[in-house]
Each structure stands twice: as C-alpha cells, then as structure tokens.
Scaffold this motif. Structure first.
Motif, PDB file in Angstrom:
ATOM      1  N   GLN A 147       2.392   2.523   1.276  1.00 27.97           N
ATOM      2  CA  GLN A 147       1.805   2.286   2.456  1.00 27.97           C
ATOM      3  C   GLN A 147       2.316   0.905   3.332  1.00 27.97           C
ATOM      4  OE1 GLN A 147      -1.539   3.678   3.535  1.00 27.97           O
ATOM      5  NE2 GLN A 147      -0.713   5.588   2.435  1.00 27.97           N
ATOM      6  N   PHE A 148       2.547   1.071   4.552  1.00 22.09           N
ATOM      7  CA  PHE A 148       2.873  -0.106   5.168  1.00 22.09           C
ATOM      8  C   PHE A 148       1.735  -0.596   6.241  1.00 22.09           C
ATOM      9  CE2 PHE A 148       6.895   1.262   3.468  1.00 22.09           C
ATOM     10  CZ  PHE A 148       7.739   0.142   3.152  1.00 22.09           C
ATOM     11  N   HIS A 149       1.735  -2.080   6.249  1.00 27.40           N
ATOM     12  CA  HIS A 149       0.630  -2.569   7.138  1.00 27.40           C
ATOM     13  C   HIS A 149       1.320  -3.290   8.229  1.00 27.40           C
ATOM     14  CE1 HIS A 149      -1.913  -0.503   4.393  1.00 27.40           C
ATOM     15  NE2 HIS A 149      -1.321  -1.111   3.471  1.00 27.40           N
ATOM     16  N   GLN A 150       0.557  -3.481   9.329  1.00 26.05           N
ATOM     17  CA  GLN A 150       0.850  -4.560  10.242  1.00 26.05           C
ATOM     18  C   GLN A 150       0.062  -6.059   9.735  1.00 26.05           C
ATOM     19  OE1 GLN A 150      -0.161  -3.755  14.280  1.00 26.05           O
ATOM     20  NE2 GLN A 150       1.687  -2.651  14.529  1.00 26.05           N
ATOM     21  N   GLN A 160       9.795 -11.548   3.668  1.00 25.58           N
ATOM     22  CA  GLN A 160      10.721 -11.246   4.778  1.00 25.58           C
ATOM     23  C   GLN A 160      11.788 -10.171   4.555  1.00 25.58           C
ATOM     24  OE1 GLN A 160      11.797 -15.622   4.790  1.00 25.58           O
ATOM     25  NE2 GLN A 160      11.933 -15.377   7.113  1.00 25.58           N
ATOM     26  N   ALA A 161      12.341  -9.787   3.438  1.00 25.92           N
ATOM     27  CA  ALA A 161      13.140  -8.678   3.237  1.00 25.92           C
ATOM     28  C   ALA A 161      12.498  -7.398   3.472  1.00 25.92           C
ATOM     29  CB  ALA A 161      13.727  -8.709   1.896  1.00 25.92           C
ATOM     30  N   ALA A 162      11.156  -7.364   2.911  1.00 23.14           N
ATOM     31  CA  ALA A 162      10.192  -6.235   3.028  1.00 23.14           C
ATOM     32  C   ALA A 162      10.029  -5.943   4.446  1.00 23.14           C
ATOM     33  CB  ALA A 162       9.119  -6.267   2.377  1.00 23.14           C
ATOM     34  N   ALA A 163       9.970  -6.943   5.242  1.00 24.52           N
ATOM     35  CA  ALA A 163       9.864  -6.692   6.793  1.00 24.52           C
ATOM     36  C   ALA A 163      11.200  -6.476   7.576  1.00 24.52           C
ATOM     37  CB  ALA A 163       8.961  -7.878   7.307  1.00 24.52           C
ATOM     38  N   GLY A 164      12.151  -6.291   6.891  1.00 21.08           N
ATOM     39  CA  GLY A 164      13.395  -6.108   7.493  1.00 21.08           C
ATOM     40  C   GLY A 164      14.368  -6.980   8.061  1.00 21.08           C
ATOM     41  N   TYR A 165      14.008  -8.339   7.556  1.00 21.52           N
ATOM     42  CA  TYR A 165      14.929  -9.582   7.763  1.00 21.52           C
ATOM     43  C   TYR A 165      15.771  -9.480   6.721  1.00 21.52           C
ATOM     44  CZ  TYR A 165      11.249 -11.033  11.007  1.00 21.52           C
ATOM     45  OH  TYR A 165      10.486 -11.005  12.109  1.00 21.52           O
ATOM     46  N   PRO A 166      17.106 -10.180   6.885  1.00 20.39           N
ATOM     47  CA  PRO A 166      18.203 -10.044   6.043  1.00 20.39           C
ATOM     48  C   PRO A 166      17.755 -10.769   4.756  1.00 20.39           C
ATOM     49  CG  PRO A 166      19.123 -10.754   8.061  1.00 20.39           C
ATOM     50  CD  PRO A 166      17.535 -10.643   8.207  1.00 20.39           C
ATOM     51  N   ASN A 167      16.997 -11.761   4.732  1.00 23.96           N
ATOM     52  CA  ASN A 167      16.858 -12.509   3.507  1.00 23.96           C
ATOM     53  C   ASN A 167      15.497 -12.923   3.491  1.00 23.96           C
ATOM     54  OD1 ASN A 167      19.522 -12.598   2.438  1.00 23.96           O
ATOM     55  ND2 ASN A 167      19.815 -14.170   4.158  1.00 23.96           N
ATOM     56  N   ASN A 168      14.843 -13.205   2.030  1.00 27.55           N
ATOM     57  CA  ASN A 168      13.584 -13.711   1.855  1.00 27.55           C
ATOM     58  C   ASN A 168      13.826 -15.300   1.893  1.00 27.55           C
ATOM     59  OD1 ASN A 168      12.013 -11.439   1.429  1.00 27.55           O
ATOM     60  ND2 ASN A 168      12.381 -11.489  -0.796  1.00 27.55           N
ATOM     61  N   VAL A 209       5.577  -5.849   9.682  1.00 28.73           N
ATOM     62  CA  VAL A 209       5.241  -4.556   9.154  1.00 28.73           C
ATOM     63  C   VAL A 209       5.649  -4.813   7.607  1.00 28.73           C
ATOM     64  CG1 VAL A 209       5.025  -2.125   8.780  1.00 28.73           C
ATOM     65  CG2 VAL A 209       4.920  -3.183  11.154  1.00 28.73           C
ATOM     66  N   ILE A 210       4.910  -4.596   6.851  1.00 27.30           N
ATOM     67  CA  ILE A 210       5.170  -4.800   5.190  1.00 27.30           C
ATOM     68  C   ILE A 210       4.177  -3.879   4.329  1.00 27.30           C
ATOM     69  CG2 ILE A 210       6.379  -7.177   5.454  1.00 27.30           C
ATOM     70  CD1 ILE A 210       3.724  -8.286   4.790  1.00 27.30           C
ATOM     71  N   PRO A 211       4.751  -3.671   3.077  1.00 30.13           N
ATOM     72  CA  PRO A 211       3.893  -3.239   2.297  1.00 30.13           C
ATOM     73  C   PRO A 211       2.621  -3.651   1.726  1.00 30.13           C
ATOM     74  CG  PRO A 211       5.830  -3.438   1.224  1.00 30.13           C
ATOM     75  CD  PRO A 211       6.041  -4.039   2.605  1.00 30.13           C
ATOM     76  N   ALA A 212       1.743  -2.862   1.102  1.00 30.61           N
ATOM     77  CA  ALA A 212       0.594  -3.485   0.336  1.00 30.61           C
ATOM     78  C   ALA A 212       1.685  -4.370  -0.804  1.00 30.61           C
ATOM     79  CB  ALA A 212      -0.297  -2.376  -0.062  1.00 30.61           C
ATOM     80  N   ILE A 216      -1.911  -8.197   0.390  1.00 30.81           N
ATOM     81  CA  ILE A 216      -2.077  -7.110   1.743  1.00 30.81           C
ATOM     82  C   ILE A 216      -2.535  -5.999   1.012  1.00 30.81           C
ATOM     83  CG2 ILE A 216      -0.970  -6.137   3.446  1.00 30.81           C
ATOM     84  CD1 ILE A 216      -0.971  -9.016   3.923  1.00 30.81           C
ATOM     85  N   THR A 217      -3.580  -5.330   1.621  1.00 30.78           N
ATOM     86  CA  THR A 217      -4.154  -4.064   1.383  1.00 30.78           C
ATOM     87  C   THR A 217      -4.416  -3.180   2.343  1.00 30.78           C
ATOM     88  OG1 THR A 217      -6.383  -5.082   1.373  1.00 30.78           O
ATOM     89  CG2 THR A 217      -5.272  -5.200  -0.743  1.00 30.78           C
ATOM     90  N   GLY A 218      -4.026  -3.656   3.479  1.00 34.68           N
ATOM     91  CA  GLY A 218      -4.249  -3.037   4.847  1.00 34.68           C
ATOM     92  C   GLY A 218      -3.927  -3.823   5.792  1.00 34.68           C
ATOM     93  N   ASP A 219      -4.081  -3.517   7.116  1.00 36.94           N
ATOM     94  CA  ASP A 219      -3.630  -4.220   8.418  1.00 36.94           C
ATOM     95  C   ASP A 219      -4.383  -5.716   8.273  1.00 36.94           C
ATOM     96  OD1 ASP A 219      -2.017  -2.107   9.273  1.00 36.94           O
ATOM     97  OD2 ASP A 219      -3.492  -1.508  10.970  1.00 36.94           O
ATOM     98  N   THR A 220      -3.700  -6.676   8.522  1.00 42.73           N
ATOM     99  CA  THR A 220      -4.112  -7.921   8.379  1.00 42.73           C
ATOM    100  C   THR A 220      -3.955  -8.861   9.273  1.00 42.73           C
ATOM    101  OG1 THR A 220      -4.130  -7.591   5.906  1.00 42.73           O
ATOM    102  CG2 THR A 220      -4.338  -9.834   6.724  1.00 42.73           C
TER     103      THR A 220
END
Length: 167
Positions: free
Chosen positions: A31-34, A58-66, A88-91, A127-131
């Motif tokens: 599940q991914f959340h905003q 950051q990596a989970a959100a699509g950026y090159p590096n944490n 947009v990142i996972p729970a 993160i458990t939902g849109d936050t």
C-alpha cells in the motif's frame, strides 16, 4: 529432488516458492500513501538554496538516495512561511529532518524531547495511510500553524509647539 504433479485439467499451473515444498502464499500488494511533510520557517532567513527535507523515505518516494539533503526541495506556495512537499511512500516507519539549504551544515537541530535516536536526533513518522504532518517549527518541537504576529506597542506622539519659530 524433482517436483512432480498430476494435472487435473488442461492448462493446470502450480506455483512453488523457491526451495520450498509448499505453494507460495499470495503476497499482499504493498500500500502506498500520500504524505505531506510541513515545516514552519518563521523567524528563519531562508537559504538561497531553498528548504529541503531528507530522510530514509526518499528512495521509497523515487528519489535517487536516502538522506540526501538536496534531494527533496520544499515549497511555500501560499506565502505563509510553511514549506511543504508531498511524496508517495509505502506504509512504514521513517525518520527525517528539515534542512534550511541543501547541505548537512544547514540541517535543523532537533530537541531531544521530540527526536529519536541517540543524537543528533531525527524526527520520526509512522505511515499507515495518507498523512499530512503538523507544521512543526524548524529546530523545534512546537507547531507553527500560523504566522507569528509582530510585537505591537501602543505609541502616543506629542509635539511641543511652544517653540515654533516658523510662523
């Protein structure tokens, strides 16, 4: 050891997990959340390099590096001194901190009262939902929900006209 089975119908398919004798259980879709990160910059001189947020999200959100202090630039689109970015990142549980600039020399100093780790401290979010995170003040545990009004003083002006030589 070889696997074998007797088909019971045309196009029968079996799936097995690698190195297991049983079929694989269905893996639930991730599940991914905003998530909107927010920081109040009242009283701060904003760096010419902008305001950023860095963390292990950051990596989970699509950026090159944490933990890239220049990777996730925030914006103040409505001029209220609250900078925001939505990703947009996972729970999961993530750590982060705000940067007034784009290097680690520009990062906030997070008080122990609201920090995690052994110091220097980071902020943490689960993160458990849109936050939408509360708009915390830079380098503070306090919320910065609206502009801090300037100090106001009542002033009375008096003019002594007894020595007026202009007339």
């Amino acid at each position: 050891i070889l696997r074998s089975f007797t088909p019971s119908q045309n196009n029968d398919t079996l799936s097995f997990c690698f190195n297991e004798c049983d079929t694989c259980a269905a893996t639930p879709a991730q599940q991914f959340h905003q998530v909107t990160f927010r920081v109040g910059m009242f009283g701060q001189t904003i760096s010419a390099n902008g305001v950023h947020v860095a963390g292990d999200f950051q990596a989970a959100a699509g950026y090159p590096n944490n933990w890239d202090p220049a990777g996730s630039m925030m914006q103040d689109l409505d001029g209220d001194s609250i900078y925001e970015i939505t990703v947009v990142i996972p729970a999961d549980t993530f750590q982060y901190k705000f940067i007034n600039g784009n290097t680690w020399n520009d990062d906030e100093v997070i008080p122990q009262a609201c920090g995690v780790g052994n110091g220097p401290f980071n902020r943490e979010v689960i993160i458990t939902g849109d936050t939408t995170l509360l708009d915390v003040c830079f380098s503070s545990c306090n919320r910065c929900s609206k502009a801090i009004p300037p100090t106001q003083y009542q002033v009375t002006f008096k003019v002594d006209m007894r020595i007026d030589t202009a007339n």
